[in-house]
Design a protein around this motif. Structure first.
Motif, mmCIF file in Angstrom:
data_model
loop_
_atom_site.group_PDB
_atom_site.id
_atom_site.type_symbol
_atom_site.label_atom_id
_atom_site.label_comp_id
_atom_site.label_asym_id
_atom_site.label_seq_id
_atom_site.Cartn_x
_atom_site.Cartn_y
_atom_site.Cartn_z
ATOM 1 N N ALA A 1 33.103 -66.065 46.516
ATOM 2 C CA ALA A 1 31.857 -65.422 46.929
ATOM 3 C C ALA A 1 31.424 -66.038 48.250
ATOM 4 O O ALA A 1 31.602 -67.225 48.486
ATOM 5 N N GLU A 2 30.884 -65.235 49.118
ATOM 6 C CA GLU A 2 30.422 -65.688 50.421
ATOM 7 C C GLU A 2 28.904 -65.593 50.476
ATOM 8 O O GLU A 2 28.356 -64.494 50.375
ATOM 9 N N PHE B 1 40.270 -61.956 48.890
ATOM 10 C CA PHE B 1 39.006 -62.656 49.146
ATOM 11 C C PHE B 1 38.541 -63.269 47.820
ATOM 12 O O PHE B 1 37.660 -62.715 47.150
ATOM 13 N N ARG C 1 33.086 -54.615 50.235
ATOM 14 C CA ARG C 1 32.632 -55.976 49.895
ATOM 15 C C ARG C 1 33.832 -56.905 50.015
ATOM 16 O O ARG C 1 34.703 -56.920 49.170
ATOM 17 N N GLU D 1 34.664 -59.969 49.442
ATOM 18 C CA GLU D 1 34.476 -61.204 48.696
ATOM 19 C C GLU D 1 34.666 -60.893 47.222
ATOM 20 O O GLU D 1 34.735 -59.745 46.824
ATOM 21 N N SER D 2 34.730 -61.942 46.406
ATOM 22 C CA SER D 2 34.687 -61.791 44.958
ATOM 23 C C SER D 2 33.267 -62.128 44.518
ATOM 24 O O SER D 2 32.711 -63.142 44.929
ATOM 25 N N ARG D 3 32.670 -61.242 43.728
ATOM 26 C CA ARG D 3 31.298 -61.462 43.258
ATOM 27 C C ARG D 3 31.127 -60.709 41.948
ATOM 28 O O ARG D 3 31.547 -59.570 41.826
ATOM 29 N N PHE E 1 27.198 -63.048 52.590
ATOM 30 C CA PHE E 1 27.430 -61.644 52.276
ATOM 31 C C PHE E 1 26.459 -61.119 51.226
ATOM 32 O O PHE E 1 26.662 -60.075 50.638
#
Length: 75
Positions: A46-47, A43, A31, A33-35, A50
């Motif tokens: 959040a994307e 990263f 992953r 991204e940050s989520r 994604f």
């Protein structure tokens, strides 16, 4: 004897925890991204593109398959 059964149980528990840890680690690396609670310095955001599902499997070799989630299911 009952001691052998307990040893086998502890061994299976340790194997399950090890597999779960490997799957979580592989998923986190996949992953980009940050989520949620996962924060990555490389990263930080959040994307939206994604939004996906990560399916993780394997014991000796961990495989991660990314599948898109239909927009209607996310909204």
């Amino acid at each position: 004897s009952s001691g052998d059964g307990l040893g086998a149980l502890r061994s299976r528990e340790a194997a399950a925890m090890t597999a779960t840890s490997r799957w979580a680690y592989a998923s986190a690396l996949a992953r980009v991204e940050s989520r949620g609670m996962q924060r990555r310095l490389d990263f930080p955001a959040a994307e939206p593109e994604f939004v996906c599902s990560l399916e993780v499997s394997g014991l000796d070799r961990v495989d991660v398959v990314r599948s898109a989630i239909p927009a209607a299911a996310v909204a």
